[in-house]
Design an enzyme around this catalytic site. Structure first.
Site, short mmCIF file in Angstrom:
data_model
loop_
_atom_site.label_atom_id
_atom_site.label_comp_id
_atom_site.label_asym_id
_atom_site.label_seq_id
_atom_site.Cartn_x
_atom_site.Cartn_y
_atom_site.Cartn_z
N SER A 1 14.31 9.83 -6.15
CA SER A 1 15.57 10.23 -6.79
C SER A 1 15.50 9.88 -8.28
CB SER A 1 16.73 9.49 -6.15
OG SER A 1 17.84 9.54 -7.03
N HIS B 1 14.07 14.66 -6.04
CA HIS B 1 15.47 14.61 -5.59
C HIS B 1 16.40 14.46 -6.79
CE1 HIS B 1 18.55 13.77 -2.49
NE2 HIS B 1 19.03 12.86 -3.33
N ASP C 1 20.35 14.12 -7.95
CA ASP C 1 21.70 13.77 -7.51
C ASP C 1 22.73 14.31 -8.48
OD1 ASP C 1 21.28 12.13 -5.10
OD2 ASP C 1 20.15 10.84 -6.46
N MET D 1 26.57 14.56 -9.31
CA MET D 1 27.85 13.91 -9.00
C MET D 1 28.89 14.38 -10.01
SD MET D 1 26.51 10.04 -8.36
CE MET D 1 24.97 9.71 -7.51
N HIS E 1 20.91 17.46 -4.37
CA HIS E 1 21.92 16.82 -3.50
C HIS E 1 23.25 16.88 -4.24
CE1 HIS E 1 23.30 12.67 -1.68
NE2 HIS E 1 24.10 13.67 -1.32
N MET F 1 27.03 16.07 -4.73
CA MET F 1 28.12 15.15 -4.34
C MET F 1 29.31 15.56 -5.20
SD MET F 1 25.75 11.74 -4.19
CE MET F 1 24.43 12.62 -5.01
N MET G 1 23.04 9.95 4.91
CA MET G 1 23.18 8.92 3.87
C MET G 1 23.04 7.55 4.51
SD MET G 1 23.53 10.55 1.07
CE MET G 1 23.63 9.07 0.07
N ASP H 1 18.63 9.10 2.83
CA ASP H 1 18.81 8.82 1.40
C ASP H 1 19.61 7.54 1.19
OD1 ASP H 1 19.34 8.92 -1.33
OD2 ASP H 1 20.43 10.82 -1.27
C1 DX5 Z 1 23.14 7.93 -3.93
C2 DX5 Z 1 22.06 8.95 -4.11
C3 DX5 Z 1 20.69 8.50 -3.88
C4 DX5 Z 1 20.25 7.33 -4.74
C5 DX5 Z 1 19.19 6.61 -3.98
O1 DX5 Z 1 24.35 8.57 -4.03
O2 DX5 Z 1 22.29 10.06 -3.26
O3 DX5 Z 1 19.79 9.58 -3.99
O4 DX5 Z 1 19.76 7.71 -5.98
O5 DX5 Z 1 18.84 5.48 -4.70
P1 DX5 Z 1 18.18 4.20 -4.01
O6 DX5 Z 1 16.89 4.64 -3.40
O7 DX5 Z 1 17.99 3.25 -5.16
O8 DX5 Z 1 19.15 3.72 -2.99
ZN ZN Z 2 20.77 11.66 -3.16
#
Ligand code: DX5
Ligand code: ZN
Length: 214
Positions: free
Chosen positions: A7, A32, A34, A36, A65, A67, A136, A174
């Site tokens: 990520s 990956h 993220d 948000m 991903h 969110m 998750m 994840d």
């Molecule tokens: C959290 C994300 C993850 C996050 C994982 O909302 O979806 O992808 O970056 O990070 P680690 O591996 O540090 O938990």
């Molecule tokens: Zn993620």
């Protein structure tokens, strides 16, 4: 072998292209991303302008991903970047089936994400339409949180469900993934892991990726 999707949330955003190239050359399977929106989760990350720079630097496919609150809007925004997967949260989508068809119409593989409290049984009538389910193992919003163990029995339950309904559907996990929990994830039937802080904080990122590809 488990596929690894680092990520980039834990990358150095001042040197994002460099870090993306490093994990791709270091042997990762997916990148990956993220996304948000500050509404569905209490954090705000990157939009299509920055993700297109990531796509340019990456030599491995993107795993986006979402969110966010307005999934359809964001799918339309990111589809032109041609990621391999777009995943959206079931908790935030009134019409998952419709959105899956939309993602597929762009030639992108659709995935559904379940928060730590959401149950795999919700996917009974939609699993056949999916390429991947993302479980998750932390509450979405931030990197560096600790792994929630209940994802292990949940992955086992989902593994049994997909064998019955859609054996080709991958299971991704994840959050908080490291060399400490990778064996139990593998034993539970997980195919893809996301790892942010474990990979990017490791002094040898290629080695960190390799340690998860068991
Ligand atoms: C959290 C994300 C993850 C996050 C994982 O909302 O979806 O992808 O970056 O990070 P680690 O591996 O540090 O938990
Ligand atoms: Zn993620």
């Amino acid at each position: 072998m488990i596929q690894v999707a680092p990520s980039i949330l834990s990358a150095d955003f001042g040197n994002l292209a460099r870090d993306v190239k490093e994990i791709c050359e270091g042997g990762c399977d997916l990148v990956h991303v993220d996304v948000m929106d500050g509404h569905f989760v209490p954090n705000l990350t990157i939009g299509p302008v920055v993700v297109s720079a990531v796509a340019k630097a990456a030599t491995k496919p993107l795993d986006i991903h979402l969110m966010v609150e307005n999934n359809t809007f964001f799918v339309e925004l990111f589809a032109p970047l041609k990621p391999e997967y777009i995943s959206f949260h079931i908790e935030e989508e009134k019409h998952p089936h419709r959105l899956i068809q939309k993602i597929r119409s762009y030639g992108i593989k659709p995935a559904i994400v379940l928060n730590p409290n959401s149950i795999p049984e919700e996917l009974e009538y939609i699993l056949a339409d999916l390429d991947m389910v993302l479980l998750m193992s932390v509450n979405p919003g931030f990197g560096g949180q600790s792994f929630i163990d209940s994802v292990i029995p949940k992955a086992k339950k989902l593994d049994a469900m997909r064998k019955r309904l859609n054996p080709n559907c991958l299971i991704e996990v994840d959050g908080g993934v490291s060399d400490k929990n990778i064996q139990s994830l593998k034993d539970a039937g997980v195919d893809v892991v996301v790892a942010g802080s474990y990979v990017f904080k490791h002094q040898d990122r290629a080695q960190a990726i390799k340690s998860l590809q068991i």
